[in-house]
Design a protein around this motif. Structure first.
Motif, PDB file in Angstrom:
ATOM      1  N   LYS A  33       0.985   8.021  -5.814  1.00  0.00           N
ATOM      2  CA  LYS A  33       0.109   9.190  -5.671  1.00  0.00           C
ATOM      3  C   LYS A  33       0.952  10.445  -5.475  1.00  0.00           C
ATOM      4  O   LYS A  33       0.714  11.471  -6.116  1.00  0.00           O
ATOM      5  CB  LYS A  33      -0.838   8.980  -4.488  1.00  0.00           C
ATOM      6  CG  LYS A  33      -1.721  10.159  -4.179  1.00  0.00           C
ATOM      7  CD  LYS A  33      -2.553   9.895  -2.933  1.00  0.00           C
ATOM      8  CE  LYS A  33      -3.041  11.193  -2.344  1.00  0.00           C
ATOM      9  NZ  LYS A  33      -3.562  11.030  -0.999  1.00  0.00           N
ATOM     10  N   GLU A  79      -8.230   3.688  -8.837  1.00  0.00           N
ATOM     11  CA  GLU A  79      -9.395   3.920  -9.695  1.00  0.00           C
ATOM     12  C   GLU A  79      -9.455   3.004 -10.907  1.00  0.00           C
ATOM     13  O   GLU A  79     -10.532   2.641 -11.362  1.00  0.00           O
ATOM     14  CB  GLU A  79      -9.395   5.369 -10.185  1.00  0.00           C
ATOM     15  CG  GLU A  79      -9.574   6.382  -9.091  1.00  0.00           C
ATOM     16  CD  GLU A  79      -9.512   7.798  -9.626  1.00  0.00           C
ATOM     17  OE1 GLU A  79      -9.922   8.021 -10.789  1.00  0.00           O
ATOM     18  OE2 GLU A  79      -9.050   8.679  -8.881  1.00  0.00           O
ATOM     19  N   ASN A 126     -10.293  -0.852  -4.019  1.00  0.00           N
ATOM     20  CA  ASN A 126     -11.180   0.153  -3.424  1.00  0.00           C
ATOM     21  C   ASN A 126     -10.598   0.694  -2.126  1.00  0.00           C
ATOM     22  O   ASN A 126     -10.621   1.897  -1.880  1.00  0.00           O
ATOM     23  CB  ASN A 126     -12.572  -0.421  -3.173  1.00  0.00           C
ATOM     24  CG  ASN A 126     -13.335  -0.712  -4.445  1.00  0.00           C
ATOM     25  OD1 ASN A 126     -12.954  -0.298  -5.535  1.00  0.00           O
ATOM     26  ND2 ASN A 126     -14.409  -1.471  -4.314  1.00  0.00           N
ATOM     27  N   LYS A 127     -10.094  -0.205  -1.309  1.00  0.00           N
ATOM     28  CA  LYS A 127      -9.517   0.215  -0.028  1.00  0.00           C
ATOM     29  C   LYS A 127      -8.341   1.161  -0.242  1.00  0.00           C
ATOM     30  O   LYS A 127      -8.147   2.111   0.510  1.00  0.00           O
ATOM     31  CB  LYS A 127      -9.071  -1.009   0.782  1.00  0.00           C
ATOM     32  CG  LYS A 127      -8.536  -0.644   2.139  1.00  0.00           C
ATOM     33  CD  LYS A 127      -8.300  -1.843   3.004  1.00  0.00           C
ATOM     34  CE  LYS A 127      -7.879  -1.366   4.400  1.00  0.00           C
ATOM     35  NZ  LYS A 127      -7.797  -2.450   5.337  1.00  0.00           N
ATOM     36  N   LEU A 128      -7.552   0.907  -1.290  1.00  0.00           N
ATOM     37  CA  LEU A 128      -6.375   1.743  -1.571  1.00  0.00           C
ATOM     38  C   LEU A 128      -6.692   2.905  -2.511  1.00  0.00           C
ATOM     39  O   LEU A 128      -5.788   3.638  -2.907  1.00  0.00           O
ATOM     40  CB  LEU A 128      -5.256   0.870  -2.153  1.00  0.00           C
ATOM     41  CG  LEU A 128      -4.742  -0.223  -1.222  1.00  0.00           C
ATOM     42  CD1 LEU A 128      -3.717  -1.084  -1.934  1.00  0.00           C
ATOM     43  CD2 LEU A 128      -4.164   0.370   0.059  1.00  0.00           C
ATOM     44  N   LYS A 129      -7.959   3.038  -2.873  1.00  0.00           N
ATOM     45  CA  LYS A 129      -8.415   4.109  -3.768  1.00  0.00           C
ATOM     46  C   LYS A 129      -7.719   4.070  -5.136  1.00  0.00           C
ATOM     47  O   LYS A 129      -7.353   5.107  -5.689  1.00  0.00           O
ATOM     48  CB  LYS A 129      -8.258   5.471  -3.101  1.00  0.00           C
ATOM     49  CG  LYS A 129      -9.119   5.616  -1.856  1.00  0.00           C
ATOM     50  CD  LYS A 129      -8.923   6.965  -1.211  1.00  0.00           C
ATOM     51  CE  LYS A 129      -9.862   7.216  -0.066  1.00  0.00           C
ATOM     52  NZ  LYS A 129      -9.805   6.363   1.055  1.00  0.00           N
ATOM     53  N   SER A 181       0.826  -1.206   0.000  1.00  0.00           N
ATOM     54  CA  SER A 181       0.000   0.000   0.000  1.00  0.00           C
ATOM     55  C   SER A 181       0.862   1.259   0.000  1.00  0.00           C
ATOM     56  O   SER A 181       0.442   2.300  -0.518  1.00  0.00           O
ATOM     57  CB  SER A 181      -0.972   0.004   1.180  1.00  0.00           C
ATOM     58  OG  SER A 181      -0.263   0.007   2.404  1.00  0.00           O
TER      59      SER A 181
END
Length: 173
Positions: free
Chosen positions: A44, A71, A66-69, A37
């Motif tokens: 990012k 997309e 989803n948990k780590l966003k 993660s």
């Protein structure tokens, strides 16, 4: 290669150790290493989009994304090279501007066409021989993080990443 404009990652054998676990009720389980993660976080901070591209079609991967966003998630991919070309066109970049980490025969074609390729240390030798970077870490043991940290160390700095993390953390408090 310069800093990539896009990173694509496989999941099984990279973020996981490639094992599939089933219980008596036919539920499937995967073990993810949480240190990966940080690789997502560092991308990012570097402003590099991440695309998950896996041959598996399981909601377990979607839940982790989803948990780590994350997309951009593509499940059940049969032709990774074809999809990667489509993703590149959508981002207005070429495959030469992409870094990809995979681990096995189904990743080989894409590994050979991107600007920078890597595999975990436990990839088959015939795949290891075809990539730019052989990681020290096994799949499922933080290989994705090591892959991203390679770019951080080459084109940025760990200190800058830690500073951004601290700033972000302080904003949330």
């Amino acid at each position: 290669m310069a800093l990539p404009k896009l990173v694509i990652t496989d999941i099984d054998g990279v973020w996981t150790d490639g094992s599939m676990y089933y219980d008596d009720t036919n539920q499937e389980f995967k073990r993810f290493n949480t240190s990966d993660s940080v690789g997502v976080l560092f991308l990012k901070y570097l402003e590099i989009p991440l695309v998950i591209m896996t041959g598996e079609n399981t909601q377990i991967v979607q839940r982790r994304a989803n948990k780590l966003k994350v997309e951009h998630v593509h499940l059940g991919v049969k032709n990774k090279l074809k999809l990667a070309k489509e993703v590149c066109a959508a981002h207005n970049i070429t495959l030469a501007e992409v870094a990809f980490i995979g681990d096995d025969i189904n990743d080989l074609e894409l590994l050979q066409h991107v600007g920078f390729s890597a595999v975990p240390s436990n990839a088959p030798s015939y795949v290891k021989d075809k990539v730019d970077l052989l990681l020290e870490t096994k799949g499922g043991d933080g290989a994705f993080r090591e892959f991203v940290e390679y770019f951080v160390q080459k084109y940025s700095s760990i200190d800058l990443m830690l500073q951004r993390y601290t700033e972000e953390k302080n904003l949330r408090q």
